[in-house]
Design a protein around this motif. Structure first.
Motif, PDB file in Angstrom:
ATOM      1  N   GLY A 219       0.805  -1.109  -0.083  1.00 47.44           N
ATOM      2  CA  GLY A 219      -0.046   0.022   0.029  1.00 47.44           C
ATOM      3  C   GLY A 219       0.837   1.228   0.079  1.00 47.44           C
ATOM      4  O   GLY A 219       0.409   2.139  -0.595  1.00 47.44           O
ATOM      5  N   ALA A 220       1.896   1.199   0.582  1.00 45.07           N
ATOM      6  CA  ALA A 220       2.865   2.337   0.786  1.00 45.07           C
ATOM      7  C   ALA A 220       3.761   2.594  -0.541  1.00 45.07           C
ATOM      8  O   ALA A 220       4.393   3.421  -0.426  1.00 45.07           O
ATOM      9  N   LEU A 221       3.861   1.504  -1.224  1.00 46.38           N
ATOM     10  CA  LEU A 221       5.043   1.491  -2.439  1.00 46.38           C
ATOM     11  C   LEU A 221       5.007   2.703  -3.350  1.00 46.38           C
ATOM     12  O   LEU A 221       5.966   3.424  -3.411  1.00 46.38           O
ATOM     13  N   PRO A 222       3.508   2.942  -3.829  1.00 48.56           N
ATOM     14  CA  PRO A 222       3.749   4.003  -4.817  1.00 48.56           C
ATOM     15  C   PRO A 222       4.285   5.639  -4.109  1.00 48.56           C
ATOM     16  O   PRO A 222       4.723   6.319  -5.057  1.00 48.56           O
ATOM     17  N   GLY A 223       3.739   5.754  -2.933  1.00 48.04           N
ATOM     18  CA  GLY A 223       4.054   6.885  -2.180  1.00 48.04           C
ATOM     19  C   GLY A 223       5.636   6.846  -2.219  1.00 48.04           C
ATOM     20  O   GLY A 223       6.381   7.917  -2.411  1.00 48.04           O
ATOM     21  N   LEU A 224       6.173   5.824  -1.735  1.00 45.54           N
ATOM     22  CA  LEU A 224       7.779   5.704  -1.615  1.00 45.54           C
ATOM     23  C   LEU A 224       8.316   6.049  -2.842  1.00 45.54           C
ATOM     24  O   LEU A 224       9.507   6.757  -2.846  1.00 45.54           O
ATOM     25  N   ILE A 225       8.065   5.317  -3.906  1.00 44.12           N
ATOM     26  CA  ILE A 225       8.437   5.473  -5.330  1.00 44.12           C
ATOM     27  C   ILE A 225       8.484   6.860  -5.512  1.00 44.12           C
ATOM     28  O   ILE A 225       9.546   7.463  -5.898  1.00 44.12           O
ATOM     29  N   GLY A 226       7.351   7.620  -5.447  1.00 38.62           N
ATOM     30  CA  GLY A 226       7.137   8.863  -5.816  1.00 38.62           C
ATOM     31  C   GLY A 226       8.118   9.888  -5.104  1.00 38.62           C
ATOM     32  O   GLY A 226       8.911  10.839  -5.541  1.00 38.62           O
ATOM     33  N   ARG A 227       8.243   9.544  -3.702  1.00 41.14           N
ATOM     34  CA  ARG A 227       9.195  10.388  -2.841  1.00 41.14           C
ATOM     35  C   ARG A 227      10.770  10.262  -3.174  1.00 41.14           C
ATOM     36  O   ARG A 227      11.552  11.196  -3.314  1.00 41.14           O
ATOM     37  N   LEU A 228      11.154   8.899  -3.550  1.00 38.61           N
ATOM     38  CA  LEU A 228      12.442   8.688  -4.043  1.00 38.61           C
ATOM     39  C   LEU A 228      12.874   9.458  -5.292  1.00 38.61           C
ATOM     40  O   LEU A 228      13.726   9.898  -5.375  1.00 38.61           O
ATOM     41  N   LEU A 229      11.818   9.195  -6.122  1.00 36.62           N
ATOM     42  CA  LEU A 229      12.287  10.052  -7.648  1.00 36.62           C
ATOM     43  C   LEU A 229      12.001  11.365  -7.306  1.00 36.62           C
ATOM     44  O   LEU A 229      12.838  12.066  -7.841  1.00 36.62           O
ATOM     45  N   ALA A 230      11.430  12.269  -6.677  1.00 39.77           N
ATOM     46  CA  ALA A 230      11.140  13.491  -6.444  1.00 39.77           C
ATOM     47  C   ALA A 230      12.441  13.981  -5.607  1.00 39.77           C
ATOM     48  O   ALA A 230      13.096  15.029  -5.893  1.00 39.77           O
ATOM     49  N   ALA A 231      13.002  13.240  -4.646  1.00 39.84           N
ATOM     50  CA  ALA A 231      14.248  13.553  -3.843  1.00 39.84           C
ATOM     51  C   ALA A 231      15.457  13.643  -4.861  1.00 39.84           C
ATOM     52  O   ALA A 231      16.442  14.264  -4.438  1.00 39.84           O
ATOM     53  N   ARG A 232      15.534  12.592  -5.905  1.00 43.99           N
ATOM     54  CA  ARG A 232      16.590  12.662  -6.542  1.00 43.99           C
ATOM     55  C   ARG A 232      16.276  13.842  -7.961  1.00 43.99           C
ATOM     56  O   ARG A 232      16.951  13.924  -8.745  1.00 43.99           O
TER      57      ARG A 232
END
Length: 215
Positions: A66-79
């Motif tokens: 359930g949390a995966l899409p949000g985590l991927i979004g944050r990691l890509l944004a941080a980069r």
């Protein structure tokens, strides 16, 4: 004797007790060697994988489905990623929260086009705890081999504990030898004659691994 003659003589000696009619496909090889070192639970095997991935300078994250899409979004944004290369069989929900331009895995894409992509997101076929290795086999959620060799940032999702094994001998039966296997142990790195480490020469400079549990 020449080097060739020495080698051939050794081969003849090694085969001296093999019947002439015997062929390799009719002589099964004993595989009674140790397949894993020690005894570990599934949870301990996953922890060992995380430890060895970190040793190889991969960045390890943990997530639920359930949390995966949000985590991927944050990691890509941080980069600061603006483009993301995705294999054709990747679960679309994984990138539902990512504000990036998605790039399809096209056979016609040139090396230059792939190099211009900020990040690539894939799954994996199997992960090996003792060596900290991710194995990709070109499956639908992994894409062609070169998409994980050219872009500078690779996000790889590993389903735990199902895709994690303890050792290489446990991984091999899960893999088809006729598929394009890519074995990844940390970000691409090499050292020159002065032992100066350089990352990104043979593949992504940054490897981030998400250990995904279904709970």
């Amino acid at each position: 004797m020449s080097s060739r003659e020495v080698v051939l003589a050794r081969v003849r000696r090694a085969l001296s007790d093999v019947p002439r009619e015997e062929r390799p496909d009719g002589a099964p090889v004993a595989r009674d060697y140790r397949r894993v070192h020690g005894s570990r639970t599934a949870e301990e095997t996953v922890e060992l994988l995380a430890e060895h991935l970190a040793d190889y300078r991969a960045v390890v994250h943990r997530s639920t489905a359930g949390a995966l899409p949000g985590l991927i979004g944050r990691l890509l944004a941080a980069r600061g990623a603006r483009t993301l290369l995705v294999p054709p069989g990747l679960d679309a929900s994984w990138v539902a929260a990512s504000d990036v331009t998605r790039v399809e895995d096209r056979a016609s894409a040139t090396a230059g086009e792939l190099d211009a992509v900020d990040s690539v997101l894939t799954g994996c076929a199997v992960a090996i705890a003792e060596t900290g290795t991710l194995v990709l086999d070109g499956g639908p959620d992994q894409g062609r081999r070169r998409i994980t060799l050219v872009p500078d940032h690779h996000l790889c999702v590993v389903r735990v504990p199902d895709q994690v094994v303890g050792a290489v001998p446990q991984a091999l039966p899960r893999l088809a030898p006729d598929r394009p296997l890519t074995w990844i142990s940390g970000p691409s790195a090499t050292s020159d004659i002065e032992l100066d480490r350089v990352e990104g020469v043979h593949g992504p400079r940054t490897l981030e691994v998400i250990l995904l549990t279904e709970a």
